[in-house]
Design a protein around this motif. Structure first.
Motif, PDB file in Angstrom:
ATOM      1  N   THR A  37     -19.017  -2.025  20.094  1.00  0.00           N
ATOM      2  CA  THR A  37     -18.057  -2.902  20.299  1.00  0.00           C
ATOM      3  C   THR A  37     -17.435  -3.156  18.861  1.00  0.00           C
ATOM      4  O   THR A  37     -16.265  -3.288  18.730  1.00  0.00           O
ATOM      5  N   VAL A  38     -18.463  -3.415  17.987  1.00  0.00           N
ATOM      6  CA  VAL A  38     -17.817  -3.678  16.559  1.00  0.00           C
ATOM      7  C   VAL A  38     -17.320  -2.428  15.906  1.00  0.00           C
ATOM      8  O   VAL A  38     -16.163  -2.503  15.484  1.00  0.00           O
ATOM      9  N   SER A  80     -14.007  -2.095  17.706  1.00  0.00           N
ATOM     10  CA  SER A  80     -12.836  -3.044  17.171  1.00  0.00           C
ATOM     11  C   SER A  80     -12.326  -2.862  15.679  1.00  0.00           C
ATOM     12  O   SER A  80     -11.390  -2.853  15.453  1.00  0.00           O
ATOM     13  N   VAL A  81     -13.198  -2.501  14.570  1.00  0.00           N
ATOM     14  CA  VAL A  81     -13.018  -2.424  13.390  1.00  0.00           C
ATOM     15  C   VAL A  81     -12.055  -1.186  13.402  1.00  0.00           C
ATOM     16  O   VAL A  81     -10.851  -1.369  12.423  1.00  0.00           O
ATOM     17  N   LEU A 111     -12.062  -7.826  19.303  1.00  0.00           N
ATOM     18  CA  LEU A 111     -13.572  -7.950  19.460  1.00  0.00           C
ATOM     19  C   LEU A 111     -13.467  -8.210  21.236  1.00  0.00           C
ATOM     20  O   LEU A 111     -14.474  -7.634  21.849  1.00  0.00           O
ATOM     21  N   LEU A 117     -20.511 -12.940  17.543  1.00  0.00           N
ATOM     22  CA  LEU A 117     -19.640 -12.035  16.861  1.00  0.00           C
ATOM     23  C   LEU A 117     -18.452 -12.806  16.098  1.00  0.00           C
ATOM     24  O   LEU A 117     -18.240 -12.769  15.118  1.00  0.00           O
ATOM     25  N   PHE A 130     -17.325 -13.676  12.161  1.00  0.00           N
ATOM     26  CA  PHE A 130     -16.219 -13.069  11.712  1.00  0.00           C
ATOM     27  C   PHE A 130     -14.941 -14.336  11.494  1.00  0.00           C
ATOM     28  O   PHE A 130     -14.310 -14.053  10.603  1.00  0.00           O
TER      29      PHE A 130
END
Length: 316
Positions: free
Chosen positions: A77-78, A81-82, A225, A268, A272
């Motif tokens: 997921t991270v 997303s990034v 996210l 998360l 962030f």
């Protein structure tokens, strides 16, 4: 004629004024605040009691919090997303410059791109990318790359293109608003110094536009996210929601695993959000007389004001 001198001495000074009496400050009673607070607390207590007495096995949440499958989905997921945000930001800057260009072709193409990707749901776009092999069996980029579309358009690639290209449409409008917020005199002064259009954009305009671009960009990343969960349903990408849902189906703890996914999403977004705050604070230098206080500075300031609060009355 001689005027006689006044030998009567200086005038009598008035007696010193008495010290003002201490004013007893009586705070205004806000009964509406107490009533609204009581109503809110009552509703909150009812909500907590409803979930506390519900048929939910909450012990399963900490048991699977650091499960290997969940952590793998969290990492994916991270990662998606990034990467999707980086793609959207890079392409969004290009589209914003194209929108502001005096060339009617480039500005029209950029407008059409934004019109299409903002006008269609991201879920539909993810489905289109994942099923692209149904209409294009092969991908042929000439001497650069050629392969079957089913091998090229993996779940990861479909999620990356679907999320990143959709995000570029929104980022282009954010970047365009940031560029237009910079005074035109800055550009005119840089051109008068002999700087090119590209160098003016890189060194003069974009650094000043960042204080306008960063806050909505941070919000877009946090939204990314959460939007990445659509990739599980559309592109069969094994991210956080998909991994927790699979565990819920095998163990029977479906609702508990949804709570687990919500817990990780909250963690998360909180992490962030802290990074977004410090990034905004960094780019606020030079535009504010005093930088906003950090959370720790706010706590110390509140404690200091509470300890220094006078306990007596107020003097006139």
């Amino acid at each position: 004629m001689t005027v006689p001198l006044d030998k009567s001495g200086p005038a009598d000074t008035p007696p010193p004024a008495a010290e003002p009496e201490t004013i007893k400050a009586i705070p205004v009673r806000h009964y509406g605040r107490w009533i609204s607070a009581a109503v809110v607390l009552a509703l909150l207590a009812l909500l907590i009691n409803a979930f506390a007495t519900a048929n939910v096995r909450y012990s399963a949440i900490p048991d699977y919090l650091f499960n290997a499958t969940v952590i793998e989905g969290l990492g994916k997921t991270v990662l998606i997303s990034v990467l999707a945000m980086a793609l959207g930001l890079a392409l969004g800057i290009v589209l914003a410059v194209m929108r502001l260009s005096k060339n009617p072709v480039t500005s029209s193409v950029a407008w059409g791109y934004i019109w299409f990707f903002r006008g269609t749901p991201v879920y539909v776009q993810l489905l289109l990318w994942f099923n692209l092999a149904l209409i294009f069996p092969y991908i042929n980029l000439g001497p650069i790359y050629r392969d079957e579309m089913s091998d090229f358009m993996t779940p990861f690639m479909a999620a990356l293109l679907g999320l990143g290209l959709n995000e570029a449409a929104y980022m282009s409008e954010i970047v365009r608003a940031g560029i237009q917020s910079v005074d035109e005199g800055q550009t005119e002064a840089s051109h008068a110094l002999g700087m090119s259009q590209g160098k003016t954009l890189r060194r003069i305009v974009l650094p000043q536009a960042m204080r306008v671009i960063v806050p909505p960009t941070g919000n877009e990343f946090i939204n990314m996210l959460k939007t990445s969960s659509l990739a599980a349903a559309a592109a069969q990408y094994l991210e956080l929601l998909r991994s927790t849902s699979d565990i819920g189906q095998t163990t029977g703890a479906t609702v508990e695993m949804l709570f687990l996914a919500a817990t990780w999403y909250l963690i998360l977004t909180s992490v962030f959000s802290v990074g977004q705050f410090y990034l905004e604070r960094y780019y606020a230098r030079g535009s504010l007389r005093a930088l906003p206080l950090t959370p720790w500075q706010k706590v110390k300031a509140n404690l200091a004001s509470f300890s220094n609060r006078p306990s007596g009355g107020v003097t006139a």
